[in-house]
Enzyme design. Structure first.
Site, PDB file in Angstrom:
ATOM      1  N   LYS A  78       0.854  -1.197   0.000  1.00  0.00           N
ATOM      2  CA  LYS A  78       0.000   0.000   0.000  1.00  0.00           C
ATOM      3  C   LYS A  78       0.886   1.242   0.000  1.00  0.00           C
ATOM      4  O   LYS A  78       1.916   1.280   0.689  1.00  0.00           O
ATOM      5  CB  LYS A  78      -0.897  -0.017   1.246  1.00  0.00           C
ATOM      6  CG  LYS A  78      -1.934   1.102   1.295  1.00  0.00           C
ATOM      7  CD  LYS A  78      -2.822   0.987   2.539  1.00  0.00           C
ATOM      8  CE  LYS A  78      -3.913   2.045   2.542  1.00  0.00           C
ATOM      9  NZ  LYS A  78      -4.784   1.967   3.745  1.00  0.00           N
ATOM     10  N   SER A 159      -9.836   2.316   2.949  1.00  0.00           N
ATOM     11  CA  SER A 159      -8.917   2.982   2.067  1.00  0.00           C
ATOM     12  C   SER A 159      -7.977   2.042   1.305  1.00  0.00           C
ATOM     13  O   SER A 159      -7.377   2.461   0.317  1.00  0.00           O
ATOM     14  CB  SER A 159      -8.067   3.971   2.869  1.00  0.00           C
ATOM     15  OG  SER A 159      -7.239   3.298   3.792  1.00  0.00           O
ATOM     16  N   SER A 183     -10.215   0.116   7.326  1.00  0.00           N
ATOM     17  CA  SER A 183      -9.649   0.202   5.973  1.00  0.00           C
ATOM     18  C   SER A 183      -8.961  -1.057   5.478  1.00  0.00           C
ATOM     19  O   SER A 183      -8.550  -1.114   4.323  1.00  0.00           O
ATOM     20  CB  SER A 183      -8.654   1.366   5.898  1.00  0.00           C
ATOM     21  OG  SER A 183      -9.348   2.585   5.783  1.00  0.00           O
TER      22      SER A 183
END
Lengths: 493, 99
Positions: A78, A159, A183
């Protein structure tokens, strides 16, 4: 040979160790999948050379009998994790061009364990969002489609939306995510994969771009529970560079996996039966309860009376911490600088931040600034921290009666891109089941439970006591074994 | 509590975010909706409740008072300046602040 991109972390690790295939073959197959998957916009940076170099090291390690826990496993990272020499933007325009001169603790642990990096994954800007629509580099498109023939582009969750899309589209066997209010778990649920947020403090936050420091926690997302356990072991551990890091040994979670829940009590929090919950979510929850019983667990009803206050509490605390953390983006030390003609220093800060931050990030900084401002600090921030104490107490009392909690992960299946983006509060409400355990710092995971009528994945969430990741993983495994979830999106890209 | 346009501008100023009149007007209902929604915490009786300080019991550690030799320990000026929009003579450069 079967397509290597269908394999998970354990299969790759074992196959490389056994010589069934080489790590280079694995990395090449995933590099090709990453390239082919560009229409999904899941990757911000592709790093095929990193993946190949780690693969070659893994193949050499096998030859010399020196394999490490993740040798031969290529991962997606990420873009919230700083990676030395590789652009890291947290999907924000304000960090465009930022190339960290250091490696986050988590990525250095993963690479030290033999893993390679396929690339950096798109996400909601500064991890603020539940749909991946706040990225400065465009929405991630879920690989899943509704079966209504409408072909609508769906949200991969957020997210960690690039992360969830990458695993479900078989572009990576495992990825890192971060979870501040859900998330990791909500995007995992939306895309039919597994993900676990460990106890706050298990994973170092050093080198992870900060959003809300009392909540942020990294964790793995992968195809199944075992793969999550393997990756979490490699990511966890004490880090003197993070003052909130827990100085505790990392248990052998993979070795301890067992789907047998005999003697365990699974709690069902009655307040999670929210108004207007779709019948399919209710039905999945009932099914999950039946699976837990089948695995030998005793089912007990518990109460978490302050559940309805968790979201408003979160939307005071998280923006407050964000407004403080994001004060560092001012155009002086890194990232964007906007210097209008004749501007002074203050005007440079304001212009840079106006240019570089997206709408949702600005909204949250403004809310955070307001609730921390003189005259409002006690009414909002202190009040929220008191309610947070009550939410923690609710969980403590519930865990006197049960070992883990079982709930749905999200109140709906994946929604379409653009469907909720006009109404911030409607978007925030999507995190109703994940936020309370985040506020309490508890380990929690999502595992796929089934499909809804439109053919979209639905997730079940397991929440555990502090530091009981094993209990969470085991209950997750019990459900995974019974759900038999094997659906994958068709490859339309 | 609801905010007015002057307050929105003041918050934007405190947050160091340049905001046009049109942007402030657009933010006004959004902020008021969110603030109205979080007002519901007022219903919760928190008398005698301590605000939460640390979510998982942990204590702050003190490290030995010595110069560290890891990457946070100094001697890395070029790396620190590597991402600066403007660096000169080993310093971060900003617009003139003293007349």
């Amino acid at each position: 040979m079967t397509d290597l991109t269908n394999l998970g972390i354990a299969d790759i690790r074992d196959g490389v160790a056994a010589g069934t295939f080489s790590a280079r073959e694995v990395a090449s197959a995933f590099n090709a999948a990453v390239e082919k998957g560009r229409p999904l916009n899941a990757w911000l940076v592709e790093t095929p050379d990193h993946a190949l170099a780690a693969a070659d090291a893994a193949d050499a390690a096998r030859a010399s009998g020196d394999l490490k826990p993740l040798s031969g496993v290529p991962l997606g990272i990420k873009d919230l994790f700083c990676t030395k020499g590789v652009e890291t933007t947290a999907a924000s325009g304000i960090l465009k061009g930022f190339v960290p001169q250091y490696e986050s603790t988590i990525t250095s642990k993963l690479f030290g364990a033999g893993a390679g990096m396929l690339g950096k994954l798109n996400m909601d800007q500064f991890a603020m969002g539940s749909s991946n629509e706040t990225s400065a580099f465009g929405d991630v498109i879920s690989p899943w489609k509704r079966n209504d023939g409408g072909n609508a582009a769906l949200a991969p969750g957020g997210s960690s939306g690039g992360s969830s899309a990458a695993v479900s589209a078989r572009m990576a066997p495992g990825v890192t995510g971060t979870d501040t209010g859900g998330s990791i778990r909500q995007p995992a649920a939306f895309t039919g994969i597994s993900g676990i947020k460990p106890t706050y403090g298990r994973c170092s936050r050093w080198g992870v771009v900060a959003f809300a420091s009392s909540l942020d926690q990294a964790g793995p997302m992968a195809k199944d529970v075992r793969d999550c356990a393997i990756m979490l072991e490699a990511m966890s551990g004490f880090d003197p560079k993070d003052a909130t890091s827990l100085d505790l040994p990392v248990p052998a979670w993979e070795k301890g996996l067992s789907g047998d829940l005999k003697g365990k009590r699974v709690g069902i929090p009655r307040e999670y039966r929210v108004d207007n919950m779709p019948a399919e979510i209710e039905a999945l929850w009932e099914q999950g309860i039946a699976w837990a019983k089948d695995a030998g667990a005793e089912i007990v009803e518990v109460s978490l009376p302050h559940t309805k206050y968790a979201l408003p509490t979160y939307y005071i605390i998280a923006p407050a911490e964000a407004s403080s953390n994001l004060a560092r983006y001012d155009g002086v030390r890194y990232g964007l600088r906007d210097l209008p003609d004749g501007a002074n220093l203050q005007e440079m800060y304001a212009a840079t931040r106006a240019d570089g931050f997206g709408a949702e990030v600005k909204r949250r900084i403004m809310i955070g600034t307001y609730v921390l401002s003189a005259g409002f600090y006690d009414a909002y921030f202190t009040k929220a921290q008191k309610v947070r104490s009550l939410i923690v107490r609710d969980f403590e009392q519930a865990f006197e009666k049960c070992d883990v909690l079982l709930t749905p992960t999200a109140p709906s299946a994946a929604f379409g891109l653009g469907e909720k983006s006009a109404d911030p509060i409607a978007m925030y409400l999507n995190d109703v089941f994940t936020v309370p355990s985040s506020l309490a710092g508890l380990p929690a995971m999502s595992v796929p439970g089934g499909l809804d009528g439109q053919g979209l994945p639905l997730g079940l969430q397991i929440i555990g006591r502090p530091l009981d990741e094993q209990g969470v993983l085991n209950a997750g495994l019990a459900i995974e074994e019974r759900a038999g979830f094997t659906s994958r999106p068709g490859q339309w890209w | 509590m609801s905010v007015d346009l002057a307050t929105v501008r003041k918050i934007a100023g405190l947050a160091r975010i340049a905001t046009t009149d049109a942007e402030a007007e657009a933010l006004l209902p959004e902020l008021n909706n969110i603030l109205g929604w979080i007002e519901q915490l007022g219903e919760v009786n928190t008398d005698g409740v301590e605000p939460l300080a640390a979510v998982i019991p942990n204590h702050l550690r003190l490290r030995d008072d010595v110069v560290t030799h890891d990457q946070t320990g100094g001697g890395i000026r070029d790396a620190v300046l590597a991402n600066a929009p403007q660096a000169e003579h080993g310093f971060f450069a900003v617009p003139k602040v003293i007349e």
